[in-house]
Design an enzyme around this catalytic site. Structure first.
Site, mmCIF file in Angstrom:
data_model
loop_
_atom_site.group_PDB
_atom_site.id
_atom_site.type_symbol
_atom_site.label_atom_id
_atom_site.label_comp_id
_atom_site.label_asym_id
_atom_site.label_seq_id
_atom_site.Cartn_x
_atom_site.Cartn_y
_atom_site.Cartn_z
ATOM 1 N N ASP A 47 -48.253 25.445 -25.222
ATOM 2 C CA ASP A 47 -47.713 27.509 -24.696
ATOM 3 C C ASP A 47 -48.774 27.877 -25.291
ATOM 4 O O ASP A 47 -49.394 28.741 -24.176
ATOM 5 C CB ASP A 47 -46.323 27.281 -24.979
ATOM 6 C CG ASP A 47 -45.863 25.952 -23.750
ATOM 7 O OD1 ASP A 47 -46.283 25.504 -22.995
ATOM 8 O OD2 ASP A 47 -44.882 26.029 -23.953
ATOM 9 N N ARG A 128 -35.075 33.588 -34.488
ATOM 10 C CA ARG A 128 -35.249 34.964 -33.716
ATOM 11 C C ARG A 128 -36.175 35.831 -34.544
ATOM 12 O O ARG A 128 -36.869 36.585 -34.163
ATOM 13 C CB ARG A 128 -35.015 34.355 -32.486
ATOM 14 C CG ARG A 128 -35.327 32.789 -31.562
ATOM 15 C CD ARG A 128 -37.141 32.596 -31.826
ATOM 16 N NE ARG A 128 -36.319 31.443 -30.737
ATOM 17 C CZ ARG A 128 -37.115 30.175 -31.198
ATOM 18 N NH1 ARG A 128 -38.471 30.660 -32.388
ATOM 19 N NH2 ARG A 128 -37.793 29.497 -30.695
ATOM 20 N N ASP A 157 -33.969 32.093 -26.679
ATOM 21 C CA ASP A 157 -34.697 33.048 -27.480
ATOM 22 C C ASP A 157 -36.134 33.840 -26.927
ATOM 23 O O ASP A 157 -36.186 35.234 -27.338
ATOM 24 C CB ASP A 157 -36.214 31.958 -27.847
ATOM 25 C CG ASP A 157 -35.360 30.777 -28.535
ATOM 26 O OD1 ASP A 157 -33.859 31.390 -29.115
ATOM 27 O OD2 ASP A 157 -35.973 29.572 -28.358
ATOM 28 N N SER A 209 -38.777 19.297 -26.013
ATOM 29 C CA SER A 209 -38.795 20.770 -26.303
ATOM 30 C C SER A 209 -38.222 20.892 -27.521
ATOM 31 O O SER A 209 -36.552 20.824 -28.531
ATOM 32 C CB SER A 209 -38.354 21.319 -25.363
ATOM 33 O OG SER A 209 -38.025 22.978 -26.048
HETATM 34 N N1 ARG Z 1 -29.634 26.108 -27.448
HETATM 35 C C1 ARG Z 1 -30.363 26.556 -28.615
HETATM 36 C C2 ARG Z 1 -30.276 27.930 -29.069
HETATM 37 O O1 ARG Z 1 -30.325 28.777 -27.712
HETATM 38 C C3 ARG Z 1 -31.704 26.029 -29.264
HETATM 39 C C4 ARG Z 1 -32.819 26.507 -28.988
HETATM 40 C C5 ARG Z 1 -34.235 25.858 -29.059
HETATM 41 N N2 ARG Z 1 -34.869 26.318 -28.285
HETATM 42 C C6 ARG Z 1 -36.073 25.386 -28.059
HETATM 43 N N3 ARG Z 1 -37.071 26.294 -27.735
HETATM 44 N N4 ARG Z 1 -36.200 24.293 -28.422
HETATM 45 O O2 ARG Z 1 -30.073 28.594 -29.615
#
Ligand code: ARG
Length: 433
Positions: A47, A128, A157, A209
């Site tokens: 990406d 993040r 995110d 992912s």
């Molecule tokens: N569900 C978790 C959260 O919202 C993990 C997200 C992981 N991010 C990803 N791009 N796979 O914090």
């Protein structure tokens, strides 16, 4: 589509609108003409690699890449940097932020026993705001007007990253190409091939992912979205599957000083090393696998497979020691604040002052959290087996009634019971005649 006017390919349409601001969903989103130099949060994956090239082409903008090391295992940052430069980045900064991440983000989470929705220790949610804070710093330092990231429009995110940029740097704009470029995975791969961007692996199976750092690893996508599908073995890349873990249990002693984990099995370690060492022991014993359904900020429920071996050990030890050192009243109250803390962080509100307000209390409680907890690890389970603390609100003699020590008289118990139960007895009588 409200997104369309921001898509550079509809550039002309934007200018046909009388007042571009009237179509802007958020003031921090960049209009195509405003983008001169972009700080791209770059992972080296498909990406963000496609994005690196695409931003140069679609916006005719310069790109500076930033890659943040939060302790994600198995990453070769020289390779990532080389790839960014090869794709035309003006520069690629690689920042080792492990120490800051551990001290300023993971440690408060440990002290707040952070566990969103009963199982998610927040590793991504903690990472993040730090990544976005560094993006702001490097954007300013390298003369960028815009920050670009690779998050989709479905996830948490984007909220955490854009919320951070908007809070810390109102002068910077944001673009989120994956949210607007309308390329699926196949189109991305085609774009990559066309522009000489190396594509790893085959195209048959889309990868999971993944997001990971020191504090844990998540997998989403593919069969994980099918709630009736039990985990396939190949999703576990960190933690040994419990059925394959050693037949002998192992006891690990975790020592804390004022709420900070400082030693494992008596060996003093810096926080990053200690987290890594705990993860390693946990992984071996199949500890920290979580199959989680989560209420996202953006409405949806999502299933994640988490591998959190360090958190499984350190959170358990911390919570146990904290309870031992706290009174019944503290122990009933703090989880309410802990839950609020975890929710704010999960929900992308790291910069909300209520978080630091809560932390003031959390830190105060943690000043007394000193001692050692022994945990027995065995084929996926973690069980507390020993506890030791100079601050334990515990008296072995009182507990066995061997000796009252002047604090407690058994003879006083009936009087207490009569008064303690008074209202309940009266109410019971009223209801039952
Ligand atoms: N569900 C978790 C959260 O919202 C993990 C997200 C992981 N991010 C990803 N791009 N796979 O914090």
């Amino acid at each position: 589509m409200t997104d369309e006017p921001r898509d550079p390919r509809t550039h002309t349409e934007v200018h046909r609108v009388a007042d571009p601001d009237s179509t802007r969903v958020a003031t921090y989103l960049a209009q195509p003409g405003e983008v001169g130099r972009v700080l791209l949060l770059y992972s080296g994956g498909l990406d963000t690699s496609v994005m690196l090239k695409w931003i140069q082409d679609e916006y005719e903008a310069e790109v500076v890449a930033l890659t943040v090391n939060l302790g994600q295992p198995g990453e070769d940052y020289e390779v990532v940097r080389g790839k960014a430069l090869q794709l035309g980045a003006l520069d690629c900064h690689v920042v080792d932020a492990r120490e800051e991440f551990a001290r300023e983000y993971v440690l408060p989470a440990i002290q707040a026993n952070a566990d969103y929705g009963d199982g998610y220790p927040l590793f991504t949610a903690l990472g993040r705001p730090l990544i976005a804070k560094l993006a702001v710093e490097y954007a300013r330092r390298s003369g960028c007007d815009t920050i670009a990231h690779g998050c989709t429009g479905k996830g948490n995110d984007q909220v955490r990253i854009e919320g951070t940029v908007a809070a810390l740097a109102p002068e910077l704009k944001v673009i989120a190409p994956v949210r607007s470029w309308a390329m699926g995975r196949d189109e991305e791969i085609a774009y990559a091939r066309k522009h000489g961007i190396p594509v790893k692996g085959g195209t048959e199976t889309a990868p999971y992912s993944i997001d990971d750092n020191l504090w844990g690893r998540s997998s989403e996508g593919r069969w994980i979205e099918d709630l009736s599908h039990a985990p396939d073995d190949d999703v576990f890349q960190l933690v040994t599957r419990p059925e394959l873990a050693p037949d002998e249990p192992e006891v690990v002693d975790v020592s804390f000083e004022a709420g900070v984990p400082v030693a494992l099995n008596g060996e003093r370690l810096g926080l990053v090393e200690l987290i890594e060492a705990a993860a390693e022991i946990g992984m071996r014993h199949g500890v920290g696998i979580v199959d989680h359904i989560e209420d996202r900020i953006v409405g949806l429920k999502v299933r994640d497979i988490y591998e959190v071996p360090a958190a499984a050990i350190l959170l358990k030890a911390h919570r146990e020691l904290e309870r031992l050192c706290g009174t019944i009243h503290q122990n009933q109250f703090k989880p309410e604040l802990d839950r609020k803390w975890a929710y704010l962080v999960y929900a992308g509100l790291w910069w909300e002052p209520l978080r630091t307000d809560i932390e003031a209390y959390v830190r105060q409680v943690n000043e007394r959290v000193t001692g050692t907890i022994g945990l027995k690890l065995f084929k996926g389970s973690v069980r507390v087996v020993t506890r030791e603390s100079p601050n334990a609100v515990y008296d072995a003699q009182l507990a066995t009634f061997a000796e009252s020590g002047g604090l407690f008289s058994q003879q006083a118990s009936p009087g207490f019971i009569e008064i303690w139960s008074l209202q309940s007895r009266m109410a019971h009588r009223l209801r039952n005649g």
